[in-house]
Design an enzyme around this catalytic site. Structure first.
Site, PDB file in Angstrom:
ATOM      1  N   GLN A  21      43.731 -48.950 -58.331  1.00 54.95           N
ATOM      2  CA  GLN A  21      44.936 -48.549 -57.606  1.00 54.95           C
ATOM      3  C   GLN A  21      45.167 -49.323 -56.307  1.00 54.95           C
ATOM      4  O   GLN A  21      46.284 -49.374 -55.818  1.00 54.95           O
ATOM      5  CB  GLN A  21      44.890 -47.050 -57.330  1.00 54.95           C
ATOM      6  CG  GLN A  21      44.958 -46.220 -58.599  1.00 54.95           C
ATOM      7  CD  GLN A  21      44.866 -44.738 -58.335  1.00 54.95           C
ATOM      8  OE1 GLN A  21      43.774 -44.193 -58.285  1.00 54.95           O
ATOM      9  NE2 GLN A  21      45.989 -44.080 -58.134  1.00 54.95           N
ATOM     10  N   HIS A 137      36.574 -44.904 -62.339  1.00 60.00           N
ATOM     11  CA  HIS A 137      37.837 -44.236 -62.025  1.00 60.00           C
ATOM     12  C   HIS A 137      38.858 -44.712 -63.071  1.00 60.00           C
ATOM     13  O   HIS A 137      39.798 -45.426 -62.763  1.00 60.00           O
ATOM     14  CB  HIS A 137      38.275 -44.541 -60.596  1.00 60.00           C
ATOM     15  CG  HIS A 137      39.255 -43.538 -60.043  1.00 60.00           C
ATOM     16  ND1 HIS A 137      39.020 -42.786 -58.918  1.00 60.00           N
ATOM     17  CD2 HIS A 137      40.479 -43.158 -60.467  1.00 60.00           C
ATOM     18  CE1 HIS A 137      40.054 -41.993 -58.671  1.00 60.00           C
ATOM     19  NE2 HIS A 137      40.964 -42.215 -59.602  1.00 60.00           N
ATOM     20  N   ASN A 181      35.437 -40.055 -62.653  1.00 60.49           N
ATOM     21  CA  ASN A 181      36.551 -39.398 -61.984  1.00 60.49           C
ATOM     22  C   ASN A 181      37.366 -38.586 -62.991  1.00 60.49           C
ATOM     23  O   ASN A 181      37.846 -39.131 -63.997  1.00 60.49           O
ATOM     24  CB  ASN A 181      37.478 -40.440 -61.337  1.00 60.49           C
ATOM     25  CG  ASN A 181      38.621 -39.763 -60.590  1.00 60.49           C
ATOM     26  OD1 ASN A 181      38.408 -39.106 -59.578  1.00 60.49           O
ATOM     27  ND2 ASN A 181      39.835 -39.890 -61.108  1.00 60.49           N
ATOM     28  N   GLU A 182      37.508 -37.326 -62.722  1.00 61.00           N
ATOM     29  CA  GLU A 182      38.400 -36.426 -63.467  1.00 61.00           C
ATOM     30  C   GLU A 182      38.446 -36.661 -64.977  1.00 61.00           C
ATOM     31  O   GLU A 182      39.497 -37.025 -65.524  1.00 61.00           O
ATOM     32  CB  GLU A 182      39.819 -36.540 -62.914  1.00 61.00           C
ATOM     33  CG  GLU A 182      39.953 -36.015 -61.517  1.00 61.00           C
ATOM     34  CD  GLU A 182      41.409 -36.027 -61.049  1.00 61.00           C
ATOM     35  OE1 GLU A 182      42.317 -36.325 -61.841  1.00 61.00           O
ATOM     36  OE2 GLU A 182      41.616 -35.719 -59.869  1.00 61.00           O
TER      37      GLU A 182
HETATM   38  C1  BGC Z   1      43.503 -39.306 -59.457  1.00 61.86           C
HETATM   39  C2  BGC Z   1      44.101 -40.418 -58.633  1.00 61.86           C
HETATM   40  C3  BGC Z   1      45.606 -40.235 -58.524  1.00 61.86           C
HETATM   41  C4  BGC Z   1      45.868 -38.905 -57.851  1.00 61.86           C
HETATM   42  C5  BGC Z   1      47.356 -38.605 -57.626  1.00 61.86           C
HETATM   43  C6  BGC Z   1      44.059 -37.945 -59.107  1.00 61.86           C
HETATM   44  O1  BGC Z   1      44.098 -37.164 -60.240  1.00 61.86           O
HETATM   45  O2  BGC Z   1      42.112 -39.315 -59.361  1.00 61.86           O
HETATM   46  O3  BGC Z   1      43.757 -41.623 -59.217  1.00 61.86           O
HETATM   47  O4  BGC Z   1      46.220 -41.264 -57.833  1.00 61.86           O
HETATM   48  O5  BGC Z   1      45.365 -37.897 -58.671  1.00 61.86           O
HETATM   49  O6  BGC Z   1      48.007 -38.443 -58.829  1.00 61.86           O
END
Ligand code: BGC
Length: 429
Positions: A21, A137, A181-182
């Protein structure tokens, strides 16, 4: 009358970013997907977003909005960006390592890129900021993608080998690791809704992916601990807040239960025993009126039209408290190009976090999303999440007002409620 809400001593204050990003110049499954889908996404924006959003952000109608390209050029400008973070009194920073740089070909690791991230970590330490290092990520090297990406039967092996390699090379310099990540956001975005690469909609794969990601985390956890038994390892978990639209309405309650189970609880239970700390990534509050999610119109929203609901962060933290582990808020933020809501957003969320701490939650840090404006995945560049704005034409950085407000909180380790109120109205729509 002034009221000072103090945070625990040693609290970590900072912001988060992710490689794809902000770095620029990445080559992974997302960068390739962007090139193929930019035109379609620009076309879709004509109907997908509200008229007020299209009017405010006409760039969403252009294909180039959807190509990450140079992003914020953070790969080359990290020193400058960390100078800004330091000047904003941050004492911690979360960033991610781009796997496709480290292992551009299967099994071949690039020492030069390790050196790059070593410099990144040292640049943080030199400025008194604790690094929180995310290993994945969402982006995969292309060779892995060819083998099926996250779904491939080898994903777990490859991810844990990559994690081990990084821990061997950088372990001495890093205390806090975030493996994935998530995972649940990827499961939903890529395999349930099918909007993100690899754009599949398949419930069997959805089910499988929970186990794949849990296993990948556990294997990486073990590898990192084998190298450094004192390392602190966790994964970044997206936690939503949920409520039934109609109290005690059976089907609304069932939806809430399902939402909590699939989004908030399942990954935690699958990885139980393999987390040294828990994380909170909080953006969403959901009201369920069977069979769908509904919106209440008068509530404040961000530029993405996401409802702003600070109390939700208190609710998710209160629930996490049951695990008796340290908690870090590793993401929380909003798209707010005019910076008219960010200050109050931060203040209100921190008040809720403070309340949870008063009630015994062991929250030890807060990382705002994001340090910089960045590339917001399939939405591209128009949503502005940064404490620091980026002029993408010149790459000039501009510190937003709200970043200065947050800087005071970081400096004092407390929020002064009167000060906050004086300087800002309430959250409007
Ligand atoms: C993610 C980011 C994303 C942010 C805003 C999160 O779920 O980890 O990568 O930019 O949300 O949408």
């Amino acid at each position: 009358m002034e009221k000072e809400l103090k945070f625990p001593e040693g609290f970590l204050w900072g912001a988060s970013t992710s490689a794809h990003q902000v770095e620029g110049g990445t080559k992974n499954q997302w960068s390739e997907w962007e090139k193929e889908n930019a035109g379609r996404l620009a076309e879709k924006a004509k109907t997908y977003w509200q008229p007020w959003q299209r009017e405010k952000f006409p760039e969403m109608l252009k294909p180039e909005n959807y190509i990450s390209g140079r992003a914020a050029d953070h790969y080359n400008r990290f020193e400058e960006d960390f100078d800004i973070a330091k000047s904003l009194n941050h004492n911690a920073h979360r960033f991610s390592i781009e796997w496709s740089r480290i292992e551009p070909e299967e099994g071949k690791f690039d020492e030069k890129e390790i050196e790059h991230y070593r410099c990144v970590i040292r640049a943080l330490r030199k400025r008194g900021m604790e690094p929180f290092v995310t290993l994945w990520h969402w982006t995969n090297p292309l060779w892995l993608e060819e083998k099926g990406g996250c779904e491939s039967k080898d994903f777990i092996f490859h991810f844990s080998r990559y994690s081990e390699y990084i821990a061997e090379k950088l372990g001495k310099e890093v205390k806090f690791w975030i493996t994935l990540n998530e995972p649940t956001t990827v499961i939903a975005g890529a395999y349930l809704i099918g909007a993100w690469p690899p754009q599949k909609r398949n419930l069997l794969v959805v089910w499988k992916m929970y186990r794949v990601f849990a296993r990948a985390h556990i294997e990486a956890y073990k590898k990192i601990h084998a190298i450094d038994s004192k390392a602190q390892v966790g994964f970044a978990n997206m936690l939503h807040s949920f409520e039934p639209y109609r109290r005690r309405w059976f089907l609304d309650e069932v939806m809430v239960w399902m939402g909590k189970y699939l989004t908030n609880r399942k990954m935690l239970s699958l990885t139980k025993g393999y987390n040294d700390f828990l994380t909170v990534q909080y953006y969403f509050h959901n009201r369920f009126k069977f069979p769908r999610k509904v919106r209440v119109d008068h509530l404040p929203v961000s530029d993405l039209n996401w409802e702003i609901y600070p109390h939700g962060i208190y609710r998710v933290i209160r629930k996490l408290k049951e695990h008796n582990l340290p908690i870090y808020v590793t993401e929380n933020g909003l798209a707010d190009a005019s910076d008219s809501k960010r200050e109050i957003f931060i203040r209100e969320h921190l008040k809720e976090i403070h309340q949870a701490i008063q009630e015994g939650a062991d929250v030890r840090g807060y990382f705002h999303w994001s340090l910089l404006d960045n590339f917001e995945w399939d939405k591209g560049f128009w949503p502005r999440f940064g404490l620091v704005g980026i002029d993408y034409a010149t790459m000039e950085r501009k510190v937003r007002e709200s970043a200065l407000f947050y800087a005071q909180i970081c400096r004092k380790n407390s929020i002064n409620l009167i000060e906050g109120k004086k300087s800002r109205k309430t959250l409007d729509r």
